[in-house]
Design an enzyme around this catalytic site. Sequence first.
Site, PDB file in Angstrom:
ATOM      1  N   CYS A 181       0.825  -1.220   0.000  1.00 57.56           N
ATOM      2  CA  CYS A 181       0.000   0.000   0.000  1.00 57.56           C
ATOM      3  C   CYS A 181       0.851   1.259   0.000  1.00 57.56           C
ATOM      4  O   CYS A 181       0.323   2.367  -0.083  1.00 57.56           O
ATOM      5  CB  CYS A 181      -0.933   0.006   1.207  1.00 57.56           C
ATOM      6  SG  CYS A 181      -1.695  -1.585   1.475  1.00 57.56           S
ATOM      7  N   HIS A 194      -9.189   3.859  -1.053  1.00 60.45           N
ATOM      8  CA  HIS A 194      -7.831   3.316  -0.967  1.00 60.45           C
ATOM      9  C   HIS A 194      -7.533   2.376  -2.135  1.00 60.45           C
ATOM     10  O   HIS A 194      -7.468   1.160  -1.950  1.00 60.45           O
ATOM     11  CB  HIS A 194      -7.683   2.614   0.392  1.00 60.45           C
ATOM     12  CG  HIS A 194      -6.311   2.093   0.691  1.00 60.45           C
ATOM     13  ND1 HIS A 194      -5.159   2.611   0.130  1.00 60.45           N
ATOM     14  CD2 HIS A 194      -5.894   1.088   1.521  1.00 60.45           C
ATOM     15  CE1 HIS A 194      -4.109   1.941   0.596  1.00 60.45           C
ATOM     16  NE2 HIS A 194      -4.525   1.014   1.423  1.00 60.45           N
TER      17      HIS A 194
END
Lengths: 133, 391
Positions: free
Chosen positions: B89, B338
């Site tokens: 991420c 996200h």
Amino acid sequence: MESLEEKPTVEGFYKHCDRGELMFVECLSCGSKFAAPKAICGRCGSKNVKWRMSKGVGKLITYTVIHVPPLQFKDQAPYVVGIVELREGFKLLSLIRDVEPKNIQVGMELKVGFEKSNRGEWPYWGRYFFTPL
Amino acid sequence: MKLKPLASIVSFGLSKFGKREGLYSRELFYEAAQEAFERAPNLDPRRDVQALFIGQMSEYFEHQGHMGPLAADWVGLERVPAVRVENACASSGVALRCGLLAVKSGLYDVVMVGGVEKMTHIPTINNVEILTLASDNPFEQWNGVTFPGLYALMAVAHMERYGTTEEQLGMVAVKNHRNGSLNPKAHMQKQVTLEEVLSSKPVSWPLKLYDCSLITDGASCVILTRPDIARKFTDTPIDILGSGQAYDRLPLSERESLHSIPAAKLACREAYQMAGITAADVDLAEVHDCFTIAEIMAYEDLGFCGEGEGGKLIEEGVTELDGNIPVNPSGGLKAKGHPVGATGAAQVYEICLQLIGEAGPRQVKDAEVALTHNVGGSGATSVVHIFRRRG
């Protein structure tokens, strides 16, 4: 505590699990202990590391109840996963079985168990797990 | 504060975040790149951009690897070196650092960095499966843990040690949804109440649905130059003053701390030192709130409060839009969404908008110095950057 001459490897770790043995690595230079069978001590960088066999008893230091599982656990949710600190001083993430989520507490004593794998080869190792002592 | 920046941002772009049906990630990257190109009319992408670094977490989402040249081609760059960066991420936070290193080395004058991810077209359980790849296979994945699970383990450790409550976690979600409702590019523009957060269905106790960031499609990009030529392309360059990155062990069980992210502290210290600032100089921050507990830990790891005081900080409103240190004015990963590979550069996009005063109803007043904090996996990668508006 037993010392074994074989070189620690991930496959070796799980082959020991298949025989009902929980292994960890001890650094003979700095004394740190870890579950991941690395050839180099993560703390001091020494290559003087050796397998040890754990007695498989420890306490729960944190946990969670997983309701949204990954594919291979989809029939088991909700289930409990925790991090266990073994009496020898290393930590391991593990499934926690045979306990109702409402009865779980940080600090509870646990012992290791093993399930047989029907394959026993990568990536289908027989798993270790922990249950209340 | 250091006067000599590492590099300067001369343009930036972001696709609309959300469920972007009918588009591939390359097309979302085109959308982000178009905004960046339009913001800098003096920049000719084919002539000026000399390299591309693009973050993408996983080729499994679209069954597409080799994203570097693919993305460069679909936004019309000349045949430049194009590199895919993967740090879970934190992929595009690290891509920014790669671009920064490339400019700072003197090899290139102008580089493009960015990130992409397309996630919503596959079922949730497949998303869980792919995201879990960023944890250790034989010591975590095989033992049934998920990403919400790993952060839940940290949440329980934090709650046990400091008395942090589920209500305090929930307040992070309420704040970030409120901010997200002011961001037209956010995935979710709906506000939520604390009661809705607390009664949402459990994902990995104590984390509930509204404690988790969103599965989102999106792309982001930033164009970097040498500081001394930045004014050729824009009147409002944003200087990068500090950059820090650190790793930790993948298995959470092997970290020194379960109630903080040690690599984030290291990355932050490096970035603060490089910039010559302290936490007190930061006017606003975009932090990696993949789960509500992650934002609480970020407050502490970045020095916005003392260890264990993160719960109190959100309760006191210090990180609200009108607070002392507004955190995640964009809505954060929680409400903006996200798309994992795009997140790091998307944080930078928000910082740029804020520092040039174009953030509209969510504008933070008088912001001069800002910070981004991007975390990969459960904390095995952390990358922190410090930005300043050029006076």
